[in-house]
Design a protein around this motif. Structure first.
Motif, mmCIF file in Angstrom:
data_model
loop_
_atom_site.group_PDB
_atom_site.id
_atom_site.type_symbol
_atom_site.label_atom_id
_atom_site.label_comp_id
_atom_site.label_asym_id
_atom_site.label_seq_id
_atom_site.Cartn_x
_atom_site.Cartn_y
_atom_site.Cartn_z
ATOM 1 N N UNK A 1 5.099 10.110 -3.152
ATOM 2 C CA UNK A 1 5.016 10.980 -1.997
ATOM 3 C C UNK A 1 4.258 12.391 -2.611
ATOM 4 N N UNK A 2 4.262 12.950 -3.717
ATOM 5 C CA UNK A 2 3.834 14.073 -4.105
ATOM 6 C C UNK A 2 2.271 13.811 -4.352
ATOM 7 N N UNK A 3 2.126 12.726 -4.938
ATOM 8 C CA UNK A 3 0.998 12.229 -5.402
ATOM 9 C C UNK A 3 0.170 11.556 -4.047
ATOM 10 N N UNK A 4 0.463 11.375 -2.947
ATOM 11 C CA UNK A 4 0.036 11.003 -1.971
ATOM 12 C C UNK A 4 -0.632 9.650 -1.967
ATOM 13 N N UNK A 5 0.309 8.953 -2.631
ATOM 14 C CA UNK A 5 0.071 7.313 -2.799
ATOM 15 C C UNK A 5 1.587 6.621 -2.557
ATOM 16 N N UNK A 6 1.549 5.399 -2.592
ATOM 17 C CA UNK A 6 2.798 4.587 -2.529
ATOM 18 C C UNK A 6 3.148 3.822 -3.703
ATOM 19 N N UNK A 7 4.272 3.471 -3.803
ATOM 20 C CA UNK A 7 4.902 2.540 -4.771
ATOM 21 C C UNK A 7 5.048 1.199 -4.244
ATOM 22 N N UNK A 8 4.790 0.031 -4.920
ATOM 23 C CA UNK A 8 4.800 -1.326 -4.328
ATOM 24 C C UNK A 8 6.394 -1.810 -4.794
ATOM 25 N N UNK A 9 6.840 -2.362 -3.825
ATOM 26 C CA UNK A 9 8.180 -3.023 -4.053
ATOM 27 C C UNK A 9 8.266 -4.540 -3.694
ATOM 28 N N UNK A 10 8.413 -5.462 -4.671
ATOM 29 C CA UNK A 10 7.903 -6.808 -4.555
ATOM 30 C C UNK A 10 9.296 -7.624 -4.630
ATOM 31 N N UNK B 1 -3.000 2.936 5.699
ATOM 32 C CA UNK B 1 -1.665 3.286 5.991
ATOM 33 C C UNK B 1 -1.071 4.202 5.124
ATOM 34 N N UNK B 2 -1.271 3.908 3.899
ATOM 35 C CA UNK B 2 -0.585 4.756 2.859
ATOM 36 C C UNK B 2 -1.121 6.456 2.957
ATOM 37 N N UNK B 3 -2.460 6.350 3.260
ATOM 38 C CA UNK B 3 -2.954 7.836 3.551
ATOM 39 C C UNK B 3 -2.350 8.334 4.803
ATOM 40 N N UNK B 4 -2.023 7.576 5.651
ATOM 41 C CA UNK B 4 -1.361 8.000 6.998
ATOM 42 C C UNK B 4 0.069 8.355 6.715
ATOM 43 N N UNK B 5 0.563 8.044 5.567
ATOM 44 C CA UNK B 5 2.061 8.208 5.369
ATOM 45 C C UNK B 5 3.077 7.488 4.725
ATOM 46 N N UNK B 6 2.528 6.431 4.575
ATOM 47 C CA UNK B 6 3.688 5.271 3.913
ATOM 48 C C UNK B 6 3.502 5.540 2.475
ATOM 49 N N UNK B 7 4.852 5.636 2.084
ATOM 50 C CA UNK B 7 5.336 5.758 0.784
ATOM 51 C C UNK B 7 5.873 4.516 -0.170
ATOM 52 N N UNK B 8 6.470 3.586 0.527
ATOM 53 C CA UNK B 8 6.953 2.534 -0.131
ATOM 54 C C UNK B 8 6.444 0.983 0.677
ATOM 55 N N UNK B 9 5.978 0.393 -0.003
ATOM 56 C CA UNK B 9 4.967 -0.842 0.439
ATOM 57 C C UNK B 9 5.778 -2.420 0.091
ATOM 58 N N UNK B 10 6.817 -2.836 1.030
ATOM 59 C CA UNK B 10 7.309 -3.994 0.665
ATOM 60 C C UNK B 10 6.372 -5.419 0.755
ATOM 61 N N UNK B 11 6.439 -6.249 -0.150
ATOM 62 C CA UNK B 11 5.598 -7.295 -0.290
ATOM 63 C C UNK B 11 6.635 -8.263 -0.742
#
Length: 281
Positions: A14-23, A223-233
């Motif tokens: 969140x601080x780095x304005x990216x997301x972390x992937x959760x697989x 979507x990450x740039x818009x505010x998503x922080x965790x991406x479930x795949x």
């Protein structure tokens, strides 16, 4: 590398304005391939085990959780363990002993009032036991049971309701319904980026995107740039895994050693993980 906590991974992302992937992890080969893909991409990752995966393992969470834990501790990148889509207190209460640092408690199938009450109780327990808790508001759809479609009225998460929900439940992360759907095998989902931005501004906790396998690369990045922080795949991994097995056995109909075709499955899964992490990071 020491096992990371999901909370620290989300805070950094969140601080780095990216997301972390959760697989999603179903078999040991999933965990191995996910970690290998994250190491190739040089980014942190979350290994998540769902209640449905636990059911597949005869209701026993500990063996697959301990295997994932061992993979995380040996990884060259930060890896955390997350227990996903938990609907029953019995499994929720096993989370700490199984080494998870976070859990997603899913009462999204309930009415709003019941969702708040059930989730608040789960959050109280999770916080008392040192766990980060995620929940879902709105209906992402595509999972077990009857759900609204991703584009039907009432399916998507309302920003004002989301703010009230987070305040009432005390959750640490919120899965939102913004156009994606679980178990999609085609990447045709359209995300509502304006809604994601409104939700980001309305709530103080990280936003989570479920059903990300059906979202095209450019939309995931946006979507990450818009505010998503965790991406479930999950489904994207299973498609790569199963496709590799089918291809191997089609080429060698006499093959009987599972190590041969599972190696190809794990390799295909690794490629998918590395590519998707690069998209959202």
């Amino acid at each position: 590398m020491t096992l990371a906590s999901t909370g620290s991974l989300l805070a950094d992302a969140r601080a780095e304005k990216r997301a972390v992937a959760a697989f999603n992890v179903i078999t040991l080969e999933h965990a191995e391939g996910i970690v290998a893909g994250a190491e190739r991409a040089g980014r942190p990752v979350i290994l998540q085990i769902s209640e449905n995966a636990v059911k597949f393992h005869d209701g026993c969470v500990l063996p697959i959780a301990l295997a994932a834990h061992a993979m995380a501790e040996a990884a060259n990148v930060p890896v955390s363990l997350h227990l996903d889509h938990v609907e029953h207190d019995g499994l929720l209460h096993q989370a700490t002993d199984a080494g998870f640092s976070s859990v997603m408690f899913d009462a999204s199938h309930s009415s709003y009032a019941e969702n708040v009450e059930l989730t608040r109780r789960a959050a109280d327990w999770a916080h008392a036991n040192g766990l980060l808790i995620e929940s879902e508001l709105g209906q992402v759809g595509g999972k077990d049971g009857v759900h609204l479609g991703a584009h039907e009225p009432g399916a998507r998460t309302d920003p004002d309701e989301a703010a009230a929900y987070v305040a009432s439940t005390g959750v640490d992360a919120l899965a939102v319904a913004v156009g994606s759907s679980h178990a999609m095998t085609k990447r045709t989902a359209g995300l509502d980026f304006a809604l994601i931005e409104q939700l980001r501004d309305a709530v103080l906790v990280p936003l989570v995107l479920h059903g990300s396998s059906g979202v095209p690369d450019d939309a995931l990045a946006k979507g990450v740039r818009a505010g998503i922080v965790k991406v479930n795949i999950g489904t994207a991994l299973n498609m790569a895994y199963t496709g590799a097995v089918r291809s191997f056995l089609a080429d060698d109909a006499k093959a009987v050693d599972p190590r041969k075709y599972l190696e190809s499955a794990r390799s295909a899964l690794t490629d998918t993980v590395a590519q998707l992490i690069t998209v959202i990071s």
